[in-house]
Design a protein around this motif. Structure first.
Motif, PDB file in Angstrom:
ATOM      1  N   PHE A  88     -30.842  -2.795  17.069  1.00  0.00           N
ATOM      2  CA  PHE A  88     -29.501  -3.372  17.157  1.00  0.00           C
ATOM      3  C   PHE A  88     -28.693  -2.677  18.261  1.00  0.00           C
ATOM      4  N   LEU A  89     -28.874  -1.367  18.345  1.00  0.00           N
ATOM      5  CA  LEU A  89     -28.187  -0.605  19.397  1.00  0.00           C
ATOM      6  C   LEU A  89     -28.595  -1.146  20.776  1.00  0.00           C
ATOM      7  N   ALA A  90     -29.891  -1.353  20.950  1.00  0.00           N
ATOM      8  CA  ALA A  90     -30.376  -1.842  22.244  1.00  0.00           C
ATOM      9  C   ALA A  90     -29.856  -3.246  22.525  1.00  0.00           C
ATOM     10  N   SER A  91     -29.793  -4.074  21.480  1.00  0.00           N
ATOM     11  CA  SER A  91     -29.329  -5.446  21.731  1.00  0.00           C
ATOM     12  C   SER A  91     -27.846  -5.405  22.122  1.00  0.00           C
ATOM     13  N   HIS A  92     -27.117  -4.463  21.553  1.00  0.00           N
ATOM     14  CA  HIS A  92     -25.709  -4.324  21.940  1.00  0.00           C
ATOM     15  C   HIS A  92     -25.595  -3.867  23.402  1.00  0.00           C
ATOM     16  N   MET A  93     -26.490  -2.990  23.815  1.00  0.00           N
ATOM     17  CA  MET A  93     -26.509  -2.543  25.207  1.00  0.00           C
ATOM     18  C   MET A  93     -26.768  -3.725  26.149  1.00  0.00           C
ATOM     19  N   ALA A 500     -32.084  11.839  23.244  1.00  0.00           N
ATOM     20  CA  ALA A 500     -31.065  11.880  24.307  1.00  0.00           C
ATOM     21  C   ALA A 500     -30.722  10.467  24.787  1.00  0.00           C
ATOM     22  N   GLU A 501     -31.690   9.592  24.691  1.00  0.00           N
ATOM     23  CA  GLU A 501     -31.475   8.211  25.122  1.00  0.00           C
ATOM     24  C   GLU A 501     -30.577   7.490  24.109  1.00  0.00           C
ATOM     25  N   ARG A 502     -30.842   7.726  22.835  1.00  0.00           N
ATOM     26  CA  ARG A 502     -30.019   7.129  21.782  1.00  0.00           C
ATOM     27  C   ARG A 502     -28.576   7.631  21.893  1.00  0.00           C
ATOM     28  N   GLU A 503     -28.469   8.922  22.172  1.00  0.00           N
ATOM     29  CA  GLU A 503     -27.139   9.505  22.276  1.00  0.00           C
ATOM     30  C   GLU A 503     -26.358   8.867  23.435  1.00  0.00           C
ATOM     31  N   LEU A 504     -27.057   8.646  24.528  1.00  0.00           N
ATOM     32  CA  LEU A 504     -26.401   7.998  25.671  1.00  0.00           C
ATOM     33  C   LEU A 504     -25.935   6.594  25.287  1.00  0.00           C
ATOM     34  N   MET A 505     -26.807   5.857  24.613  1.00  0.00           N
ATOM     35  CA  MET A 505     -26.438   4.484  24.216  1.00  0.00           C
ATOM     36  C   MET A 505     -25.225   4.489  23.295  1.00  0.00           C
ATOM     37  N   LEU A 506     -25.231   5.393  22.325  1.00  0.00           N
ATOM     38  CA  LEU A 506     -24.103   5.443  21.391  1.00  0.00           C
ATOM     39  C   LEU A 506     -22.810   5.749  22.125  1.00  0.00           C
TER      40      LEU A 506
END
Ligand code: ARG
Length: 585
Positions: A88-93, A500-506
């Motif tokens: 879901f995070l990626a789809s929001h990106m 670190a990638e998840r943190e950047l997305m958030l």
């Protein structure tokens, strides 16, 4: 993201029969428990005198779209913690990537906003209060414009005060033969100014010291000011030159800072309507005579401290700062239909604005507009006193910009930045870095705090500084350029595989809320905090994810897209802060 999650929570609140106003989702302050949180169950429970944990449980049970969450839990008395799935995070990106406004909605009801800032006084040196007003005010005008409001910025020049009489007398002493001083001269007057900006800058301190030291000189300056205000033609003509010469210098100084105004109206603009305004207020019973002066009483029984009346006209005649400000409000609500007027002025003028705003309400000039004093503290030097450039005495904006530019060049040399670029490019980078040094130092703390402008500290290329942020943006640009030279192109953003990638997305998700909050609270420092964190998170990501060496082409192009998104956010926020990013460094 926050908007989406709040909408889901809101549905759950409604289906539990609860007030959806409590459903606001915020960024978690306990990232160990969840990425987002909603504290509304507590407020809802309190209103109904029920157990908050039970309410939180009911809300969770009613939550739609459960599949987007990877974890939902209740902490403490009834805080709901939420963590979303990586997919879901990626789809929001991906959605943000496709949106020209990066997920930032415009205000649903755009307002007519006037931002009154800068406020330098003609022919008088600027001080740090004017500088801060300029930097903060410019950021606010950019923020409100971005939010879709209809913004008019006005510099509200001090062009009508005693300094004018002082300068008239000073010039008369030096060049009495000029036609401006001959009361019998019927005009016309020369089209060319008898003084340059350098003359004015040299004359003002001399004139001001002379008047301070000699009551007769002061009296003469007052008399000349009064004659000017009453319209003596020679003085008006001379005044016109003083203003024109100063305004052209101010325009170039502000231009160097990257700041512009829609209106260059000054206090003088309102002069002709002051007499009529006061007549009207007297007739309407709002203004009264007190000890010979004409005033509007503004105190109220609930005041803890006595608020003195707003004086409109002195007993010996002559209008004041507040008289003009009152007339200006009538104009702003009348001509511009202002819904909101922001006065970005030093906090020491608090009482003045309290009096003016109250008077404007009492006499119904304010109509429905909100009038707000956006107060700020002092920019101090390392000696703890209001900042001065090395030359001491007066601070010239030109000198200050030269100083920060010089410092930037020095730091660039130390860090071997832009070493082999040609001189003109290096100079233009230094100017951008210098301005970023100054603006970030100013906007980085909450505006109401005083701060110490230590140029050695704020010009560093590491730490919480403007140069560091510009450098980060430029670095991303250069990585993207290198990738494109190698034929690599950004692709769809995939679910994160590394923390670190998840943190950047958030962090990239927070942008719309940060901009909204900074606007709502007139607090540019929120944006500074946000991009500083973003820059750090980006660095961690870049250290851990070797984009150019990545072997999986899908992952590699997803990372490139993420970098591009990060750059777009940095570019947007830096531009809202009034900073320009060099193409390369
Ligand atoms: N010229 C004023 C000063 O130097 C600031 C003007 C602020 N704006 C206003 N509407 N009063 O203090």
């Amino acid at each position: 993201m926050i908007g989406k999650l709040t909408a889901l929570l809101s549905q759950a609140f409604v289906s539990c029969g609860l007030d959806p106003r409590h459903s606001r989702v915020i960024i978690s302050d306990r990232p160990d428990l969840g990425q987002f949180q909603c504290n509304g169950a507590l407020a809802a429970a309190k209103a109904l005198k029920k157990n908050p944990r039970a309410i939180a449980e009911a809300v969770i049970a009613a939550l739609p779209d459960r599949e987007i969450f990877s974890d939902i839990s209740i902490a403490g008395a009834g805080f709901i913690n939420l963590t979303i799935t990586d997919e879901f995070l990626a789809s929001h990106m991906r959605e943000m990537t496709g949106d020209g406004r990066l997920g930032c909605l415009k205000s649903s009801q755009p307002k007519n906003v006037i931002v009154d800032f800068g406020g330098p006084n003609v022919a008088k040196p600027m001080h740090v209060g004017h500088l801060r007003s300029t930097i903060i005010g410019d950021c606010l005008q950019r923020l409100f414009r971005f939010m879709g409001d209809n913004v008019t910025s006005d510099i509200h020049l001090g062009d009508w005060g005693l300094q004018m009489g002082m300068l008239i007398c000073e010039l008369k002493r030096r060049q009495p033969e000029l036609p401006y001083f001959d009361a019998s001269h019927a005009g016309p007057y020369p089209g060319e100014s008898p003084v340059t900006i350098d003359d004015l800058e040299e004359m003002y301190p001399v004139a001001s010291a002379r008047c301070k030291g000699d009551e007769n000189e002061m009296e003469a300056a007052r008399a000349a000011t009064a004659e000017l205000q009453q319209g003596r033609p020679g003085y008006r003509a001379l005044w016109g030159h003083f203003v024109a010469v100063s305004v052209s210098a101010l325009k170039s100084d502000f231009g160097r800072l990257g700041v512009s105004f829609d209106l260059w109206r000054g206090e003088s603009y309102y002069n002709d309507r002051l007499a009529g305004m006061i007549e009207g207020l007297k007739a309407g019973g709002h203004a009264q005579v007190s000890e010979g002066a004409i005033v509007v009483p503004v105190s109220s029984p609930s005041d803890k401290k006595e608020i003195p009346p707003l004086i409109l006209e002195k007993s010996e005649g002559g209008y004041l700062y507040g008289t003009t400000d009152l007339a200006t409000i009538e104009e702003r609500t009348g001509e511009f239909h202002a819904d909101l007027v922001l006065y970005v002025v030093d906090k020491r003028q608090h009482l003045h604005f309290e009096q003016v705003f109250r008077a404007a309400k009492i006499v119904s000039f304010a109509r429905n507009a909100e009038l707000e004093h956006i107060a700020f503290g002092t920019m101090n030097g390392t000696d703890g006193k209001p900042f001065k450039t090395r030359a001491g005495g007066v601070m010239k904006l030109k000198d200050l910009i030269a100083m920060v530019t010089e410092n930037a060049l020095e730091r660039m040399r130390e860090n071997r930045i832009a070493e082999d670029f040609d001189e003109s490019e290096r100079q233009s980078i230094a100017r951008q870095v210098g301005i970023a040094t100054l603006k970030f130092a100013d906007l980085g703390n909450h505006r109401t705090s005083d701060y110490v402008f230590d140029v050695a500290n704020f010009s560093r290329f590491e730490g919480r500084t403007g140069p560091y942020l510009l450098y980060t943006a430029v670095r991303i640009k250069s990585i993207l350029r290198r990738a494109s030279d190698e034929g690599l192109v950004p692709g769809p953003i995939l679910a994160p595989t590394v923390p670190a990638e998840r943190e950047l997305m958030l962090n990239l998700c927070w942008l719309p809320e940060k901009i909204r909050n900074a606007t709502a609270e007139r607090a540019p420092n929120y944006l500074c905090d946000f991009i500083y964190t973003l820059a750090q998170v980006f660095s961690r990501f870049y250290q851990q994810c070797h984009i150019l060496r990545e072997e999986d082409p899908a992952v590699q192009s997803s990372w490139l897209a993420l970098l591009q998104l990060c750059l777009r956010e940095l570019e947007l926020v830096l531009s809202l802060l009034g900073m320009e990013i060099p193409e390369r460094m």
